[in-house]
Design a protein around this motif. Structure first.
Motif, mmCIF file in Angstrom:
data_model
loop_
_atom_site.group_PDB
_atom_site.id
_atom_site.type_symbol
_atom_site.label_atom_id
_atom_site.label_comp_id
_atom_site.label_asym_id
_atom_site.label_seq_id
_atom_site.Cartn_x
_atom_site.Cartn_y
_atom_site.Cartn_z
ATOM 1 N N GLN A 281 -57.122 20.704 23.967
ATOM 2 C CA GLN A 281 -57.490 21.945 23.685
ATOM 3 C C GLN A 281 -56.768 22.514 22.321
ATOM 4 O O GLN A 281 -56.638 23.934 22.623
ATOM 5 N N GLY A 282 -56.275 22.067 21.543
ATOM 6 C CA GLY A 282 -55.764 22.587 20.169
ATOM 7 C C GLY A 282 -54.168 22.507 20.171
ATOM 8 O O GLY A 282 -53.734 23.096 19.174
ATOM 9 N N VAL A 283 -53.772 22.232 20.966
ATOM 10 C CA VAL A 283 -52.153 21.915 20.944
ATOM 11 C C VAL A 283 -51.830 21.104 19.907
ATOM 12 O O VAL A 283 -52.184 19.958 19.848
ATOM 13 N N PRO A 284 -50.997 21.487 18.632
ATOM 14 C CA PRO A 284 -50.588 20.685 17.756
ATOM 15 C C PRO A 284 -49.572 19.505 18.182
ATOM 16 O O PRO A 284 -48.781 19.625 18.971
ATOM 17 N N LEU A 285 -50.199 18.324 17.728
ATOM 18 C CA LEU A 285 -49.677 17.147 18.138
ATOM 19 C C LEU A 285 -49.168 16.498 16.756
ATOM 20 O O LEU A 285 -49.723 16.155 15.747
ATOM 21 N N HIS A 286 -47.565 16.429 16.510
ATOM 22 C CA HIS A 286 -46.919 16.060 15.576
ATOM 23 C C HIS A 286 -46.641 14.616 15.389
ATOM 24 O O HIS A 286 -46.533 14.121 16.509
ATOM 25 N N LYS A 287 -46.525 14.165 14.295
ATOM 26 C CA LYS A 287 -46.528 12.748 14.220
ATOM 27 C C LYS A 287 -45.005 12.262 14.372
ATOM 28 O O LYS A 287 -44.048 12.852 13.815
ATOM 29 N N ALA A 288 -44.608 11.468 15.110
ATOM 30 C CA ALA A 288 -43.290 11.328 15.790
ATOM 31 C C ALA A 288 -42.530 10.109 14.727
ATOM 32 O O ALA A 288 -42.989 9.097 14.088
ATOM 33 N N LEU A 289 -41.387 10.718 14.212
ATOM 34 C CA LEU A 289 -40.445 9.626 13.531
ATOM 35 C C LEU A 289 -39.727 8.638 14.421
ATOM 36 O O LEU A 289 -39.384 8.846 15.568
ATOM 37 N N VAL A 290 -40.024 7.395 14.080
ATOM 38 C CA VAL A 290 -39.584 6.435 14.994
ATOM 39 C C VAL A 290 -38.480 5.726 14.163
ATOM 40 O O VAL A 290 -38.722 5.320 12.797
ATOM 41 N N ILE A 291 -37.467 5.533 14.781
ATOM 42 C CA ILE A 291 -36.026 4.877 14.025
ATOM 43 C C ILE A 291 -35.662 3.618 14.958
ATOM 44 O O ILE A 291 -35.707 3.625 16.186
ATOM 45 N N PRO A 292 -34.874 2.745 14.399
ATOM 46 C CA PRO A 292 -34.272 1.543 15.283
ATOM 47 C C PRO A 292 -33.053 1.969 15.753
ATOM 48 O O PRO A 292 -32.398 2.725 15.556
ATOM 49 N N ASP A 293 -32.837 1.243 16.711
ATOM 50 C CA ASP A 293 -31.570 1.671 17.738
ATOM 51 C C ASP A 293 -30.477 1.448 17.190
ATOM 52 O O ASP A 293 -29.128 1.550 17.948
ATOM 53 N N ARG A 294 -30.117 0.548 16.050
ATOM 54 C CA ARG A 294 -28.856 0.234 15.606
ATOM 55 C C ARG A 294 -28.557 0.988 14.514
ATOM 56 O O ARG A 294 -27.530 0.599 13.813
ATOM 57 N N LEU A 295 -28.874 2.233 14.221
ATOM 58 C CA LEU A 295 -28.537 3.112 13.093
ATOM 59 C C LEU A 295 -27.338 3.920 13.633
ATOM 60 O O LEU A 295 -27.216 4.244 15.052
ATOM 61 N N SER A 296 -26.815 4.016 12.722
ATOM 62 C CA SER A 296 -25.465 5.205 12.778
ATOM 63 C C SER A 296 -25.959 6.621 12.855
ATOM 64 O O SER A 296 -26.935 6.901 12.417
ATOM 65 N N LEU A 297 -25.263 7.587 13.359
ATOM 66 C CA LEU A 297 -25.618 8.828 13.306
ATOM 67 C C LEU A 297 -25.729 9.572 11.996
ATOM 68 O O LEU A 297 -26.418 10.387 11.582
ATOM 69 N N GLU A 309 -37.681 16.244 9.615
ATOM 70 C CA GLU A 309 -38.041 16.143 11.055
ATOM 71 C C GLU A 309 -36.560 16.467 12.013
ATOM 72 O O GLU A 309 -35.770 16.188 11.294
ATOM 73 N N ASP A 310 -36.958 16.970 13.076
ATOM 74 C CA ASP A 310 -35.489 17.019 13.995
ATOM 75 C C ASP A 310 -35.824 16.545 15.126
ATOM 76 O O ASP A 310 -34.870 16.662 16.035
ATOM 77 N N PHE A 311 -36.745 15.595 15.349
ATOM 78 C CA PHE A 311 -36.895 14.816 16.450
ATOM 79 C C PHE A 311 -37.477 13.312 16.097
ATOM 80 O O PHE A 311 -38.169 13.334 15.309
ATOM 81 N N ALA A 312 -36.758 12.394 17.133
ATOM 82 C CA ALA A 312 -37.126 11.140 16.673
ATOM 83 C C ALA A 312 -37.263 10.279 18.026
ATOM 84 O O ALA A 312 -36.562 10.502 18.982
ATOM 85 N N ILE A 313 -38.030 9.369 17.867
ATOM 86 C CA ILE A 313 -38.228 8.217 18.979
ATOM 87 C C ILE A 313 -37.234 7.083 18.692
ATOM 88 O O ILE A 313 -37.652 6.582 17.437
ATOM 89 N N THR A 326 -32.515 14.309 18.985
ATOM 90 C CA THR A 326 -32.778 15.430 18.078
ATOM 91 C C THR A 326 -31.692 15.693 17.239
ATOM 92 O O THR A 326 -30.525 15.140 17.423
ATOM 93 N N LEU A 327 -32.108 16.491 16.282
ATOM 94 C CA LEU A 327 -31.016 17.239 15.231
ATOM 95 C C LEU A 327 -29.777 17.650 15.765
ATOM 96 O O LEU A 327 -28.711 17.777 15.678
ATOM 97 N N ASN A 328 -30.283 18.592 17.141
ATOM 98 C CA ASN A 328 -29.034 19.189 17.828
ATOM 99 C C ASN A 328 -28.136 18.412 18.394
ATOM 100 O O ASN A 328 -27.006 18.505 18.750
ATOM 101 N N ASP A 329 -28.698 17.074 18.978
ATOM 102 C CA ASP A 329 -27.953 16.126 19.621
ATOM 103 C C ASP A 329 -26.723 15.656 18.485
ATOM 104 O O ASP A 329 -25.425 15.554 18.887
ATOM 105 N N VAL A 330 -27.070 15.314 17.308
ATOM 106 C CA VAL A 330 -26.089 14.857 16.231
ATOM 107 C C VAL A 330 -25.180 16.130 16.094
ATOM 108 O O VAL A 330 -24.018 15.830 15.815
#
Length: 429
Positions: A281-297, A309-313, A326-330
């Motif tokens: 019913q209209g809640v904005p759905l943002h495209k998720a940034l998907v990153i591999p699990d072997r990346l460094s911070l 973006e500031d959020f990633a799967i 999230t960016l806050n985690d880093v």
């Protein structure tokens, strides 16, 4: 040559030797970062010193020619000037032969002592006190001497270059600045009071980003709060109240089929404006940034910057979701206890001076920092305290398992469905 003339000659020789000693120590001790800063501020002499540091052969050749020539002349003049004086003085108490021998030794020791203090120790300590500013003053006269004694400089420099080539030593100075050099400088600055301890820790954390993988700070799969695309508004409200986060993945069926994510700010705005929260019913759905699990911070930050973006799967090599970040985690990793202090308190709880209660998913870097441990075995095989225990035990830890390392006992006190919840760390006395 009279005694006065000899003493004057000795003074001139001492001053000459002090000049060469000062020229030698200031060039060697000058920091390239400081010289580059002076050159950028418009000091052309600093640029000359930098060029000499890259190829110092001619410079040091002149220095050594000057020092050795002055040392020889100083011995000749000093012995000739002071020996007769000491011989007459010692002749009062000793015979001619003994007085002559004693006069030679006394003049020799006196000349050595005077040259050592005034021509070597004093100028070198003076040069170490402010090497860059003194080096830019010495480079001009030294360039004149290099030109004046060019034939001798060429001969001795070429002879030295041949020896370097025979030994396989590079002719040019290698002056690469590493992260370890910068960290050493910041630690020295913290000890000297130039940097606050927390400022030094922030700088160290920035360099740590390149070595820490995304696993160390992500919210793991079992802790992710996510929405089904067809969840009713009542379920969404209850979940947000129970587990408030800045963003929520929206999935189709299960967590491994992520459609995107909703921002908590968008949902709060709809609540305040009286609009429905249902995802259809209209809640904005943002495209998720998907990153591999072997990346460094560091690489994660680059991904955030490129995608705005500031959020990633986070997914593994089988495209299964293993966590979110999230960016806050880093940034919490960079700022340490200045940001996200509550999370750190929940993960590492100090019970007393010799024991800590630590969550199994706590990054090992944080555990090492809290316990003041420099190294852990097989450090490249795990990211968390639970991983450390698994590697050391070579199996899935269970309650009451204990690992001893570095003067500490790591005892598992709580396990939930094969997941290490709590570890009691005790310092051995």
């Amino acid at each position: 040559m009279t005694l006065t003339q000899s003493l004057l000659a000795i003074v001139v020789l001492i001053a000459t030797s002090a000049f060469f000693s000062l020229a030698e120590i200031t060039l060697a001790a000058s920091r390239r970062l400081r010289l580059r800063q002076m050159a950028d501020e418009g000091d052309a002499r600093a640029e000359q010193v930098l060029k000499v540091q890259e190829q110092p052969g001619h410079y040091f050749t002149v220095v050594q020619i000057g020092l050795n020539a002055v040392a020889i002349l100083g011995g000749v003049v000093g012995e000739g000037a002071l020996s007769p004086f000491f011989e007459r003085l010692l002749g009062i108490w000793f015979g001619p032969d003994a007085a002559k021998t004693g006069a030679f030794l006394a003049s020799f020791v006196t000349i050595i002592a005077v040259f050592l203090v005034f021509a070597d120790l004093f100028p070198k300590r003076l040069g170490m006190s402010d090497p860059e500013h003194l080096a830019v003053r010495m480079v001009g006269p030294m360039n004149v001497l290099i030109t004046t004694f060019k034939p001798l400089v060429w001969f001795f420099t070429r002879s030295t270059d041949v020896l370097f080539k025979l030994l396989g030593i590079p002719l040019q100075r290698i002056d690469k600045i590493t992260s370890a050099d910068i960290l050493a400088m910041t630690e020295a600055g913290a000890r000297a009071g130039v940097l606050a301890v927390r400022e030094q820790q922030v700088i160290a954390n920035v360099f740590e980003l390149d070595t820490r993988l995304v696993h160390s700070v992500m919210t793991s799969r079992d802790r992710i709060t996510w929405f089904q695309k067809d969840d009713p508004e009542s379920v969404l409200r209850a979940r947000i109240v129970a587990e408030p986060f800045s963003a929520y993945p929206v999935c189709d069926g299960d967590i491994d089929h992520v459609l995107g994510y909703v921002d908590a700010k968008d949902m709060f705005q709809r609540v305040l404006s009286g609009q429905p929260l249902a995802l259809d019913q209209g809640v904005p759905l943002h495209k998720a940034l998907v990153i591999p699990d072997r990346l460094s911070l560091t690489e994660v930050l680059e991904q955030f910057q490129q995608a705005h973006e500031d959020f990633a799967i986070i997914v593994n090599e089988y495209s299964l979701v293993v966590g979110v970040i999230t960016l806050n985690d880093v940034m919490s990793t960079v700022m340490g206890d200045l940001v996200g202090a509550q999370d750190e308190e929940q993960q590492i709880v100090k019970r007393d001076d010799t024991s800590w209660l630590i969550d199994g998913v706590t990054p090992v870097q944080d555990v090492m920092r809290a316990l003041h441990i420099d190294t852990l075995p097989h450090a490249d095989e795990y990211e968390t305290l639970a991983g450390f225990l698994m590697v050391m035990l070579r199996r899935v830890p269970k309650r009451t398992d204990c690992v001893n390392w570095g003067g500490y006992a790591f005892e598992v006190v709580d396990v939930d469905n094969h997941r290490v919840d709590q570890v009691l760390v005790s310092k051995k006395v």
